[in-house]
Design a protein around this motif. Structure first.
Motif, PDB file in Angstrom:
ATOM      1  N   GLU A 165       0.797  -1.230   0.000  1.00 43.68           N
ATOM      2  CA  GLU A 165       0.000   0.000   0.000  1.00 43.68           C
ATOM      3  C   GLU A 165       0.827   1.277   0.000  1.00 43.68           C
ATOM      4  O   GLU A 165       0.257   2.374  -0.005  1.00 43.68           O
ATOM      5  CB  GLU A 165      -0.953  -0.003   1.199  1.00 43.68           C
ATOM      6  CG  GLU A 165      -2.009  -1.105   1.139  1.00 43.68           C
ATOM      7  CD  GLU A 165      -2.878  -1.004  -0.111  1.00 43.68           C
ATOM      8  OE1 GLU A 165      -3.238   0.126  -0.511  1.00 43.68           O
ATOM      9  OE2 GLU A 165      -3.195  -2.061  -0.695  1.00 43.68           O
ATOM     10  N   HIS A 166       2.148   1.146   0.000  1.00 43.20           N
ATOM     11  CA  HIS A 166       3.007   2.337   0.047  1.00 43.20           C
ATOM     12  C   HIS A 166       2.690   3.296  -1.103  1.00 43.20           C
ATOM     13  O   HIS A 166       2.562   4.513  -0.895  1.00 43.20           O
ATOM     14  CB  HIS A 166       4.483   1.918  -0.007  1.00 43.20           C
ATOM     15  CG  HIS A 166       5.433   3.080   0.051  1.00 43.20           C
ATOM     16  ND1 HIS A 166       5.693   3.775   1.218  1.00 43.20           N
ATOM     17  CD2 HIS A 166       6.168   3.690  -0.917  1.00 43.20           C
ATOM     18  CE1 HIS A 166       6.550   4.763   0.959  1.00 43.20           C
ATOM     19  NE2 HIS A 166       6.848   4.727  -0.317  1.00 43.20           N
ATOM     20  N   ALA A 167       2.511   2.750  -2.291  1.00 44.76           N
ATOM     21  CA  ALA A 167       2.243   3.599  -3.459  1.00 44.76           C
ATOM     22  C   ALA A 167       0.880   4.283  -3.369  1.00 44.76           C
ATOM     23  O   ALA A 167       0.646   5.306  -4.025  1.00 44.76           O
ATOM     24  CB  ALA A 167       2.325   2.767  -4.737  1.00 44.76           C
ATOM     25  N   ASN A 168      -0.015   3.730  -2.562  1.00 42.53           N
ATOM     26  CA  ASN A 168      -1.342   4.329  -2.372  1.00 42.53           C
ATOM     27  C   ASN A 168      -1.354   5.361  -1.247  1.00 42.53           C
ATOM     28  O   ASN A 168      -2.408   5.935  -0.938  1.00 42.53           O
ATOM     29  CB  ASN A 168      -2.381   3.245  -2.069  1.00 42.53           C
ATOM     30  CG  ASN A 168      -2.597   2.326  -3.254  1.00 42.53           C
ATOM     31  OD1 ASN A 168      -2.626   2.783  -4.390  1.00 42.53           O
ATOM     32  ND2 ASN A 168      -2.740   1.038  -3.006  1.00 42.53           N
ATOM     33  N   GLY A 169      -0.198   5.558  -0.603  1.00 42.08           N
ATOM     34  CA  GLY A 169      -0.111   6.548   0.459  1.00 42.08           C
ATOM     35  C   GLY A 169      -0.647   6.078   1.798  1.00 42.08           C
ATOM     36  O   GLY A 169      -0.831   6.884   2.714  1.00 42.08           O
ATOM     37  N   VAL A 170      -0.898   4.773   1.923  1.00 46.77           N
ATOM     38  CA  VAL A 170      -1.381   4.230   3.199  1.00 46.77           C
ATOM     39  C   VAL A 170      -0.184   3.871   4.069  1.00 46.77           C
ATOM     40  O   VAL A 170       0.705   3.126   3.643  1.00 46.77           O
ATOM     41  CB  VAL A 170      -2.262   2.981   2.974  1.00 46.77           C
ATOM     42  CG1 VAL A 170      -2.669   2.350   4.307  1.00 46.77           C
ATOM     43  CG2 VAL A 170      -3.506   3.351   2.168  1.00 46.77           C
ATOM     44  N   ARG A 171      -0.155   4.409   5.278  1.00 41.61           N
ATOM     45  CA  ARG A 171       0.948   4.122   6.207  1.00 41.61           C
ATOM     46  C   ARG A 171       0.568   2.930   7.095  1.00 41.61           C
ATOM     47  O   ARG A 171      -0.606   2.747   7.429  1.00 41.61           O
ATOM     48  CB  ARG A 171       1.267   5.346   7.062  1.00 41.61           C
ATOM     49  CG  ARG A 171       1.718   6.537   6.243  1.00 41.61           C
ATOM     50  CD  ARG A 171       2.395   7.614   7.072  1.00 41.61           C
ATOM     51  NE  ARG A 171       1.469   8.368   7.906  1.00 41.61           N
ATOM     52  CZ  ARG A 171       1.804   9.480   8.567  1.00 41.61           C
ATOM     53  NH1 ARG A 171       3.050   9.952   8.492  1.00 41.61           N
ATOM     54  NH2 ARG A 171       0.930  10.127   9.308  1.00 41.61           N
ATOM     55  N   VAL A 172       1.569   2.150   7.461  1.00 37.36           N
ATOM     56  CA  VAL A 172       1.334   0.952   8.287  1.00 37.36           C
ATOM     57  C   VAL A 172       2.353   0.918   9.420  1.00 37.36           C
ATOM     58  O   VAL A 172       3.560   0.978   9.186  1.00 37.36           O
ATOM     59  CB  VAL A 172       1.448  -0.348   7.445  1.00 37.36           C
ATOM     60  CG1 VAL A 172       1.225  -1.575   8.332  1.00 37.36           C
ATOM     61  CG2 VAL A 172       0.443  -0.343   6.292  1.00 37.36           C
ATOM     62  N   THR A 173       1.860   0.827  10.640  1.00 36.79           N
ATOM     63  CA  THR A 173       2.711   0.798  11.828  1.00 36.79           C
ATOM     64  C   THR A 173       2.385  -0.415  12.685  1.00 36.79           C
ATOM     65  O   THR A 173       1.214  -0.707  12.930  1.00 36.79           O
ATOM     66  CB  THR A 173       2.494   2.078  12.677  1.00 36.79           C
ATOM     67  OG1 THR A 173       2.823   3.229  11.892  1.00 36.79           O
ATOM     68  CG2 THR A 173       3.353   2.053  13.939  1.00 36.79           C
TER      69      THR A 173
END
Length: 232
Positions: A165-173
């Motif tokens: 999802e990085h290219a979609n601008g979704v951040r994951v923590t």
């Protein structure tokens, strides 16, 4: 006027989830709180005036899609906070498929399914998915096999999702708290046959602070992994 941020939270009824919900509610953000049944939803709605509730049982991830099809989901979602979890300790020699399955369903499959169902809304907002994992998601000790396996799996889910999802601008923590003072921790001590002293463990408010730090970080950066250990 700026749009209020909207957060969907699992586990808002106690421990870390309640601490996060209180903080976000106090600053005026919009909350959508997942409840396992209508009775629980009513309790959460009373505890957080103005919050919306969504009913779905994490113990039956196969039914979440059906449950949500009968309710209205938010149009946009700024964060999905996976905080709910269950634990049952036993040596591998005593762990039944039922005990394995319950922890895998609630701790791993339900977060995966919730994420799948809500990804369109998260992509729209370039939102943030936070997985509250555990120190057991990084290493497993005696009697922790099933719980640790579910949390190791949660780490894999978060890591793969981050790349996808990085290219979609979704951040994951992923947040890996050590032992935190909560009803779950009291249950763990009971299972271990140990006396529970809440003052020895991390205050849920401290973990909530780390989660809000990740959420509030400017868009030029993201916190991928955050390990939080007891300070005493």
């Amino acid at each position: 006027m700026a749009r209020m941020a909207t957060h969907l939270i699992t586990g808002a009824g106690s421990g870390i989830g309640a601490a996060v919900a209180r903080r976000l509610h106090a600053r005026g953000d919009d909350l959508v709180l997942l409840a396992r049944d209508a009775g629980r939803a009513k309790e959460l709605a009373e505890a957080y005036p103005g919050a919306r509730t969504l009913v779905g049982d994490l113990a039956t991830p196969d039914r979440l899609s059906w449950a949500f099809s009968h309710q209205s989901l938010p149009d946009r979602l700024d964060s999905l906070l996976h905080i709910a979890g269950v634990v049952a300790l036993a040596p591998v020699g005593d762990l039944t498929p039922k005990t394995w399955r319950h922890q895998l369903d609630v701790n791993l499959l339900a977060p995966a399914e919730l994420t799948r169902l809500l990804l369109p809304q998260l992509r729209l907002s370039q939102g943030h998915v936070v997985f509250v994992n555990s120190g057991a998601g990084l290493s497993a000790h005696a009697e922790w096999a099933a719980y640790a396996a579910s949390k190791h799996g949660l780490k894999a889910l978060a890591d793969a999702l981050r790349h996808e999802e990085h290219a979609n601008g979704v951040r994951v923590t992923s947040v890996y708290p050590g032992r935190t003072a909560s009803p779950m921790q009291a249950k763990v001590h009971q299972q271990e046959g140990k006396e529970y002293d809440a003052s020895r463990w991390i205050d849920p408010e401290s973990v909530a602070t780390t989660i809000l730090t990740a959420l509030d970080l400017p868009r030029d950066a993201e916190i991928n992994d955050l390990t939080v250990r007891p300070g005493r």
